[in-house]
Motif scaffolding. Structure first.
Motif, mmCIF file in Angstrom:
data_model
loop_
_atom_site.group_PDB
_atom_site.id
_atom_site.type_symbol
_atom_site.label_atom_id
_atom_site.label_comp_id
_atom_site.label_asym_id
_atom_site.label_seq_id
_atom_site.Cartn_x
_atom_site.Cartn_y
_atom_site.Cartn_z
ATOM 1 N N GLN A 8 28.147 54.409 51.747
ATOM 2 C CA GLN A 8 28.216 55.705 52.861
ATOM 3 C C GLN A 8 28.289 55.015 54.079
ATOM 4 O OE1 GLN A 8 25.627 59.085 52.271
ATOM 5 N NE2 GLN A 8 26.742 59.116 50.092
ATOM 6 N N TYR A 13 34.902 55.400 53.383
ATOM 7 C CA TYR A 13 34.522 55.968 52.310
ATOM 8 C C TYR A 13 34.463 57.188 53.422
ATOM 9 C CZ TYR A 13 30.890 57.900 49.848
ATOM 10 O OH TYR A 13 29.912 59.414 49.099
ATOM 11 N N TRP A 14 34.185 57.526 54.332
ATOM 12 C CA TRP A 14 33.659 58.946 54.669
ATOM 13 C C TRP A 14 35.781 59.316 54.551
ATOM 14 C CZ3 TRP A 14 30.596 61.853 54.127
ATOM 15 C CH2 TRP A 14 28.955 61.341 53.822
ATOM 16 N N ASN A 15 36.102 58.893 55.094
ATOM 17 C CA ASN A 15 38.044 59.098 55.579
ATOM 18 C C ASN A 15 37.980 59.124 53.627
ATOM 19 O OD1 ASN A 15 40.558 58.920 56.804
ATOM 20 N ND2 ASN A 15 40.958 57.110 55.101
ATOM 21 N N THR A 17 36.851 60.456 51.647
ATOM 22 C CA THR A 17 35.868 61.329 50.911
ATOM 23 C C THR A 17 37.053 62.529 52.084
ATOM 24 O OG1 THR A 17 33.880 60.510 50.623
ATOM 25 C CG2 THR A 17 33.561 63.003 50.766
ATOM 26 N N GLY A 18 37.066 62.281 53.364
ATOM 27 C CA GLY A 18 37.801 63.350 53.519
ATOM 28 C C GLY A 18 38.926 63.540 53.281
ATOM 29 N N GLU A 29 34.577 70.775 55.519
ATOM 30 C CA GLU A 29 34.041 70.206 54.902
ATOM 31 C C GLU A 29 34.589 68.594 55.527
ATOM 32 O OE1 GLU A 29 34.534 72.312 53.129
ATOM 33 O OE2 GLU A 29 32.515 73.133 53.030
ATOM 34 N N ALA A 33 33.320 65.212 57.260
ATOM 35 C CA ALA A 33 33.567 63.849 56.743
ATOM 36 C C ALA A 33 34.734 62.997 57.821
ATOM 37 C CB ALA A 33 34.050 63.763 55.247
ATOM 38 N N GLN A 36 32.146 61.712 60.256
ATOM 39 C CA GLN A 36 31.369 60.781 60.098
ATOM 40 C C GLN A 36 32.197 59.119 60.158
ATOM 41 O OE1 GLN A 36 28.185 61.079 59.842
ATOM 42 N NE2 GLN A 36 27.502 59.206 59.639
#
Length: 130
Positions: A8, A13-15, A17-18, A29, A33, A36
């Motif tokens: 994380q 990872y956040w891209n 997840t988004g 949400e 992400a 982030q």
């Protein structure tokens, strides 16, 4: 799919997840992400582009345009961001701006879907002026 640390603390990872959240139509949400990912790497142009797409889905066009503009400022040859910028302008019926963005995308990468979108705007403009 690119290899990345699924920690994380990694912006990719956040891209990702988004993107997964966008696929599930969970746009608030997804935006969080992407934010982030951007907080971890302010130059992550894909996260800026994807944030713009999520914002478009929420019809937050001014914020989306700012995200696309940031993506292309960071990477002027990022054709997908230019194309998405054009889609936004087409959505709000700013056809001249849409054509400019589509033309830029096509000049970088002549993807048939970019060309089709551009030709669609030309056809629509002809119908509006008849």
């Amino acid at each position: 799919m690119p290899q990345f640390d699924d920690s994380q603390t990694h912006p990719e990872y956040w891209n990702q997840t988004g993107c997964d959240l966008c696929d599930a139509q969970q746009y608030d949400e997804a935006i969080a992400a992407f934010d982030q990912a951007i907080a971890l790497d302010r130059t992550h142009c894909k996260a800026w582009n994807n944030r713009g797409s999520a914002l478009c889905a929420k019809q937050r066009y001014a914020d989306a345009l700012a995200a696309y503009d940031r993506a292309v400022a960071l990477q002027p040859t990022y054709h997908q961001a230019w194309f998405n910028r054009g889609l936004l302008f087409a959505e709000i019926m700013a056809y001249g701006n849409a054509l400019e963005s589509f033309s830029k995308a096509i000049s970088i990468y002549p993807d048939p879907k970019y060309i089709d979108a551009s030709e669609g705007i030309y056809a629509q403009n002809r119908l509006l002026t008849v």
